[in-house]
Design an enzyme around this catalytic site. Structure first.
Site, mmCIF file in Angstrom:
data_model
loop_
_atom_site.group_PDB
_atom_site.id
_atom_site.type_symbol
_atom_site.label_atom_id
_atom_site.label_comp_id
_atom_site.label_asym_id
_atom_site.label_seq_id
_atom_site.Cartn_x
_atom_site.Cartn_y
_atom_site.Cartn_z
ATOM 1 N N THR A 281 -1.967 -3.647 5.627
ATOM 2 C CA THR A 281 -2.708 -4.276 4.538
ATOM 3 C C THR A 281 -3.031 -5.717 4.879
ATOM 4 O OG1 THR A 281 -1.520 -2.859 2.980
ATOM 5 C CG2 THR A 281 -2.705 -4.738 2.072
ATOM 6 N N THR B 270 0.819 -1.214 0.000
ATOM 7 C CA THR B 270 0.000 0.000 0.000
ATOM 8 C C THR B 270 0.849 1.258 0.000
ATOM 9 O OG1 THR B 270 -1.717 -1.187 1.224
ATOM 10 C CG2 THR B 270 -1.874 1.212 1.167
ATOM 11 N N ASP C 280 9.481 -8.055 4.032
ATOM 12 C CA ASP C 280 9.000 -7.198 5.124
ATOM 13 C C ASP C 280 8.963 -7.958 6.445
ATOM 14 O OD1 ASP C 280 6.980 -8.853 4.134
ATOM 15 O OD2 ASP C 280 5.393 -7.361 4.392
ATOM 16 N N THR D 198 -26.969 -1.433 9.688
ATOM 17 C CA THR D 198 -26.038 -2.262 8.918
ATOM 18 C C THR D 198 -24.620 -1.712 8.957
ATOM 19 O OG1 THR D 198 -27.818 -2.962 7.440
ATOM 20 C CG2 THR D 198 -25.565 -3.218 6.628
ATOM 21 N N ASP E 194 2.755 -7.194 12.754
ATOM 22 C CA ASP E 194 2.671 -6.077 11.804
ATOM 23 C C ASP E 194 1.239 -6.037 11.280
ATOM 24 O OD1 ASP E 194 2.911 -4.164 9.842
ATOM 25 O OD2 ASP E 194 4.643 -5.065 8.861
#
Length: 263
Positions: free
Chosen positions: A138, A19, A115, A190, A135
């Site tokens: 994403t 990302t 990573d 919702t 971590d």
């Protein structure tokens, strides 16, 4: 006669994530600056070089002594190799597992994401004990590192944005709701129901994976927390976590130091 060790005054660390791309400038024993770019595999080397050059010029740095990088976006790895050659006269150091003082129990070892490897390396070099490295961004990765420097394995789970997208894309009537961690226990509409389900469901998943990792380590080892959602979930974890916002960049720095000490 021993070859003199290379002196690195300005180190530029680049973490190419799914990302965001995190960039840090290390100088005089500390991180002087940190920048972020959005990840876009369609961008060219010039489109990344221009903002990075601008970042450095803003702090009166024309070139750095070394670029060290880790990437989980294969399309961007060669792009940033070209960018790095315009920022430093030295060849870029691309950190991939295994090595740099950290052993890897993974099959095959080089299939471990850069990573996750760099995070584990950064945490182990700093604390030198059994650790759970979490971590959350994403994706959510929960990994175990032993006190003697062995990456023991871990788990990968969807991050909160993936969970919200899955609900919206997989159903006809459920809207896409930005992930959050509401204070309410039950939703009265919702949107609230989705927000609570995604936010607290994500926390429950991470907590369970931490507990399972403790079982492997045989103790309630310290939890090292990093990533974009770290601050949001810290107070909801089953223990007090050590927040390390610069963990990935620190891991890259340790890798560079290890490399130069042995080169």
């Amino acid at each position: 006669m021993d070859t003199p060790r290379r002196f690195v005054d300005y180190l530029l660390a680049i973490d190419i994530g799914n990302t965001h791309i995190k960039v840090g400038l290390y100088h005089h024993g500390q991180w002087q600056e940190e920048w972020r770019l959005s990840t876009d595999p369609k961008r060219t080397a010039d489109e990344y070089r221009i903002p990075l050059k601008s970042f450095l010029q803003d702090v009166l740095v024309e070139q750095v002594d070394q670029v060290v990088m880790a990437s989980v976006v294969p399309l961007l790895t060669p792009v940033f190799h070209r960018v790095a050659r315009t920022l430093s006269d030295a060849p870029p150091l691309d950190v991939t597992p295994p090595g740099y003082g950290l052993k890897v129990q993974y099959t095959p070892p080089d299939s471990l994401g850069a990573d996750r490897f760099v995070n584990a390396l950064g945490a182990w070099r700093k604390y030198r004990m059994n650790l759970v490295v979490v971590d959350v961004g994403t994706t959510a990765t929960i990994d175990a590192v032993s006190h003697d420097g062995v990456f023991l394995g871990g788990t990968i789970a969807p991050g909160p944005h993936f969970l919200a997208q899955a609900l919206a894309q997989g159903t006809a009537r459920l809207p896409l709701i930005p992930p959050a961690i509401p204070d309410k226990l039950l939703g009265q509409n919702t949107q609230e129901a989705i927000a609570i389900g995604v936010g607290h469901g994500f926390i429950g998943m991470v907590n369970e994976l931490i507990i399972r990792t403790w079982q492997v380590l045989g103790e309630k080892a310290p939890v090292i927390l990093t990533g974009g959602w770290a601050n949001r979930i810290m107070s909801h974890l089953p223990c007090e976590a050590k927040y390390e916002p610069m963990l990935t960049l620190d891991g890259l720095r340790y890798a560079a130091e290890y490399h130069f000490q042995r080169s």
